[in-house]
Design a protein around this motif. Structure first.
Motif, mmCIF file in Angstrom:
data_model
loop_
_atom_site.group_PDB
_atom_site.id
_atom_site.type_symbol
_atom_site.label_atom_id
_atom_site.label_comp_id
_atom_site.label_asym_id
_atom_site.label_seq_id
_atom_site.Cartn_x
_atom_site.Cartn_y
_atom_site.Cartn_z
ATOM 1 N N PRO A 142 41.050 -107.834 69.940
ATOM 2 C CA PRO A 142 39.743 -108.798 69.762
ATOM 3 C C PRO A 142 38.901 -109.044 70.968
ATOM 4 N N ALA A 143 37.653 -109.292 70.661
ATOM 5 C CA ALA A 143 36.646 -109.403 71.609
ATOM 6 C C ALA A 143 36.790 -111.093 71.965
ATOM 7 N N ALA A 144 36.998 -111.948 71.089
ATOM 8 C CA ALA A 144 37.049 -113.360 71.188
ATOM 9 C C ALA A 144 37.999 -114.248 70.297
ATOM 10 N N GLY A 145 37.931 -115.522 70.218
ATOM 11 C CA GLY A 145 38.650 -116.335 69.392
ATOM 12 C C GLY A 145 38.253 -115.884 68.032
ATOM 13 N N ALA A 146 36.889 -115.819 67.669
ATOM 14 C CA ALA A 146 36.652 -115.658 66.281
ATOM 15 C C ALA A 146 37.029 -114.275 65.742
ATOM 16 N N ASN A 147 36.861 -113.364 66.444
ATOM 17 C CA ASN A 147 37.107 -111.854 66.384
ATOM 18 C C ASN A 147 38.747 -111.939 65.941
ATOM 19 N N GLY A 148 39.573 -112.494 66.702
ATOM 20 C CA GLY A 148 40.802 -112.751 66.402
ATOM 21 C C GLY A 148 41.214 -113.545 65.223
ATOM 22 N N GLU A 149 40.630 -114.375 64.864
ATOM 23 C CA GLU A 149 40.812 -115.061 63.695
ATOM 24 C C GLU A 149 40.489 -114.149 62.624
ATOM 25 N N LEU A 150 39.411 -113.299 62.559
ATOM 26 C CA LEU A 150 39.097 -112.152 61.566
ATOM 27 C C LEU A 150 40.155 -111.289 61.561
ATOM 28 N N THR A 151 40.719 -111.051 62.669
ATOM 29 C CA THR A 151 42.126 -109.999 62.560
ATOM 30 C C THR A 151 43.124 -110.573 61.866
ATOM 31 N N GLY A 152 43.309 -111.787 62.296
ATOM 32 C CA GLY A 152 44.491 -112.365 61.763
ATOM 33 C C GLY A 152 44.300 -112.552 60.221
ATOM 34 N N CYS A 153 43.164 -112.831 59.705
ATOM 35 C CA CYS A 153 42.894 -112.990 58.199
ATOM 36 C C CYS A 153 43.019 -111.563 57.732
ATOM 37 N N LEU A 154 42.539 -110.688 58.190
ATOM 38 C CA LEU A 154 42.632 -109.429 57.617
ATOM 39 C C LEU A 154 44.168 -108.865 57.558
ATOM 40 N N MET A 155 44.846 -109.158 58.838
ATOM 41 C CA MET A 155 46.261 -108.916 58.436
ATOM 42 C C MET A 155 47.093 -109.382 57.435
ATOM 43 N N PRO A 166 47.976 -109.713 46.001
ATOM 44 C CA PRO A 166 47.019 -110.296 46.641
ATOM 45 C C PRO A 166 46.701 -111.713 46.473
ATOM 46 N N ARG A 167 46.379 -112.360 47.357
ATOM 47 C CA ARG A 167 46.220 -114.018 47.357
ATOM 48 C C ARG A 167 44.925 -114.254 47.704
ATOM 49 N N PRO A 168 44.071 -114.949 46.761
ATOM 50 C CA PRO A 168 42.774 -115.008 47.220
ATOM 51 C C PRO A 168 42.242 -116.458 47.908
ATOM 52 N N GLU A 169 43.327 -117.361 48.613
ATOM 53 C CA GLU A 169 42.869 -118.568 49.063
ATOM 54 C C GLU A 169 43.179 -118.711 50.585
ATOM 55 N N MET A 170 42.410 -119.276 51.254
ATOM 56 C CA MET A 170 42.873 -119.834 52.634
ATOM 57 C C MET A 170 42.587 -121.468 52.788
ATOM 58 N N ILE A 171 43.536 -122.058 53.407
ATOM 59 C CA ILE A 171 43.487 -123.448 53.614
ATOM 60 C C ILE A 171 43.057 -123.765 54.881
ATOM 61 N N VAL A 172 42.158 -124.636 55.011
ATOM 62 C CA VAL A 172 41.648 -124.822 56.649
ATOM 63 C C VAL A 172 41.354 -126.455 56.665
ATOM 64 N N PRO A 173 41.807 -127.235 57.763
ATOM 65 C CA PRO A 173 41.621 -128.524 57.658
ATOM 66 C C PRO A 173 39.980 -128.902 57.945
ATOM 67 N N ASP A 174 39.667 -130.110 57.455
ATOM 68 C CA ASP A 174 37.867 -130.344 57.557
ATOM 69 C C ASP A 174 38.014 -130.647 59.195
ATOM 70 N N SER A 175 39.104 -130.647 59.859
ATOM 71 C CA SER A 175 38.713 -131.011 61.439
ATOM 72 C C SER A 175 38.550 -129.660 62.037
ATOM 73 N N ALA A 176 38.642 -128.461 61.422
ATOM 74 C CA ALA A 176 38.827 -127.169 61.997
ATOM 75 C C ALA A 176 37.325 -126.903 62.800
ATOM 76 N N HIS A 177 37.462 -125.932 63.641
ATOM 77 C CA HIS A 177 36.154 -125.283 64.185
ATOM 78 C C HIS A 177 35.627 -124.508 63.169
ATOM 79 N N GLY A 178 34.205 -124.344 63.313
ATOM 80 C CA GLY A 178 33.590 -123.489 62.101
ATOM 81 C C GLY A 178 33.907 -122.125 62.055
ATOM 82 N N THR A 179 34.398 -121.599 63.052
ATOM 83 C CA THR A 179 34.910 -120.210 62.840
ATOM 84 C C THR A 179 35.907 -119.799 61.905
ATOM 85 N N ASN A 180 36.896 -121.133 61.810
ATOM 86 C CA ASN A 180 37.915 -121.025 60.894
ATOM 87 C C ASN A 180 37.312 -120.516 59.394
#
Ligand SMILES: *Cc1c(COP(=O)(O)O)cnc(C)c1O
Length: 502
Positions: A142-155, A166-180
């Motif tokens: 992956p080229a950067a953090g955001a690309n890593g996140e996408l990689t992780g989510c795809l995995m 298949p599961r449709p939801e991802m939980i993210v805290p409201d303090s998260a970086h926008g890339t999450n």
């Protein structure tokens, strides 16, 4: 601190410089010259026509970029306390190594025999990152953090597809970086937000309510974007795992626990690291970076192809690229990753050693807590979420200053520029009003941190006595205040050359 006044030129864009027919390279002849002098021959097939490049002389190009470099700021100019970004000093030996011909001239289509050294470096770096994080195996692609996140989510998505649920939801805290949330959405998940509690950590009761059989995973940054270590992380991992979900570690803040705690031991299943943050490489100008992703035992099959593998033992070892991984999500990027960034990270790891990495997080945490303790007494500024110790960064709020003087976080940032200091990250994380997010990297001195404390005192005094002075800042910079709407819109992007727009 060294007094700083930014150089200022009325520098036009390079496309509006020069004149038709002017060129920066010597004329290139195809074939020999008529006067008996040798001529450089350029094969016809590599000549390109019709590309609209600026027509400028060599000296014009050199001067243009030299002037621009004097109008900008870098980590080699002064402190760069952008919270969340870990702008640490990048040792020059790393640059020397990344600039070697064997790094710069290597080609991804070279045969394996010719790239054994490069593969060996990638293999060793991958092993070192696994050891530091407690993960089982990494991809360096992956080229950067955001690309890593996408990689992780795809995995994650593929993992649930493979087990037939298949599961449709991802939980993210409201303090998260926008890339999450962006990465989760790009990978096809519905994003579910959980709030931050009064202690500045994930509201665990709210998380319990959000977790269900639809939960693919929980994306967590620890230390979080307030710089606070999420002490209940293992309990949280238990809640998510009990529901069959996976834990994702956003490792952009790994600097805060480097050499002291490992995401793998804290219950994370997938983790990315930002090599350009924690492991050196100058960044801030848009890359390249590197966002390797590690997985826990049992998930290795999902990693992108190819992975670097070693056959044979030390001494007789041979490295190869493994393309055949049936469960792999495929490729997430062309070729094998940002190789020079990997070289810098490996050089950094070797030169720091285990003890050095541990010391690095210790110094970053010390710098930040020293700064936080000195901020507390300055009128108008508060450190929200209690007096808890921070890790490598701290978020200060100028909400009181804004209410009492009209001077907000953005104005404070502009005033700091006039004092020769690079501002902190502003207006992030979103859960803090008038946020100023400071991160003093391990390499910053006490004097550098003190200069920010003194500057903020001055800003506070001026805000309460003469706020109009600050709302005209910056005056000492090459460029005044940008029209932020136009600056963010690609069609109308235009610099307000030195003329502050209010
Ligand atoms: C920087 C950062 C990211 C994104 O990383 P990039 O390398 O910029 O893509 C994600 N999360 C946090 C907390 C960050 O600070």
């Amino acid at each position: 601190m060294t007094a700083f006044r930014q150089a200022s030129y009325d520098e036009p864009p390079i496309f509006s410089m020069g004149s038709p027919g002017r060129t920066g390279t010597s004329e290139v002849w195809v074939g020999g010259g008529t006067d008996g002098m040798p001529k450089v021959a350029l094969p016809r097939e590599v000549a390109r026509e019709g590309i609209r490049l600026p027509e400028v002389s060599q000296v014009e190009v050199v001067r243009h970029y030299t002037r621009l470099s004097q109008m900008t700021w870098g980590i080699d100019t002064g402190p760069y306390p952008l919270g969340s970004c870990t702008m640490k000093y990048n040792p020059k030996v790393n640059e020397d190594l990344a600039s070697m011909d064997t790094v710069q001239q290597i080609h991804p289509l070279q045969g394996l025999d010719g790239i054994q050294g490069a593969l060996s470096l990638m293999y060793r770096l991958e092993r070192a990152l696994s050891a530091l994080t407690g993960m089982s195996k990494f991809t360096l692609q992956p080229a950067a953090g955001a690309n890593g996140e996408l990689t992780g989510c795809l995995m994650m998505r593929k993992h649930f597809e493979i087990i037939g649920k298949p599961r449709p939801e991802m939980i993210v805290p409201d303090s998260a970086h926008g890339t999450n949330p962006a990465s989760a959405a790009m990978a096809g998940f519905r994003v579910v937000e959980v709030p931050t509690g009064e202690d500045g950590c994930v509201d665990v009761e709210a998380l319990k309510g959000a977790v269900s059989g639809a939960t693919a995973g929980f994306m967590m940054t620890n230390p979080n974007t307030l710089g606070i270590f999420e002490g209940r992380v293992m309990e949280i991992a238990g809640i998510v795992h009990d529901a069959g979900g996976l834990m994702y570690y956003d490792g952009a803040n790994f600097q805060g626990i480097l050499g002291r705690a490992r995401p793998g031991d804290l219950g994370f299943d997938i983790a990315h690291l930002n090599l350009h943050k924690t492991f050196s490489t100058p960044h801030g100008g848009g890359g390249p970076g590197a966002g390797p992703v590690g997985v826990a035992k049992g998930l290795e099959g999902l990693l992108p192809v190819p992975t670097v593998e070693r056959d044979g033992g030390e001494g007789g070892e041979r490295y190869r690229l493994e393309w055949c991984r049936l469960e792999s999500i495929g490729k997430v990027r062309a070729w094998y990753g940002s190789f020079p960034v990997l070289v810098r990270a490996y050089a950094y790891l070797l030169s720091m050693g285990a003890e050095g990495l541990r010391a690095s997080s210790g110094l970053a945490v010390l710098n930040t807590n020293y700064f936080a303790s000195r901020i507390a007494g300055i009128r108008g500024f508060d450190v929200p979420y209690g007096g808890r110790r921070r890790k490598h960064e701290v978020v200060v709020s100028a909400e009181r200053l804004a209410a009492e003087t009209g001077i907000g976080a953005g104005d404070v940032a502009k005033a700091l520029i006039d004092m020769g200091l690079h501002p902190p990250t502003v207006y992030f994380p979103l859960i803090v009003k008038e946020a100023l997010m400071f991160e003093f990297a391990d390499s910053e001195t006490k004097e550098a941190v003190d200069s920010y404390v003194e500057a903020l005192k001055r800003v506070s005094e001026e805000a309460y006595s003469n706020p109009s002075g600050i709302s005209a800042a910056p005056r000492n910079a090459a460029i005044g205040r940008l029209d932020e709407v136009r600056a963010n819109h690609p069609k109308t992007m235009r610099l307000s050359h030195r003329h502050p727009q209010r």
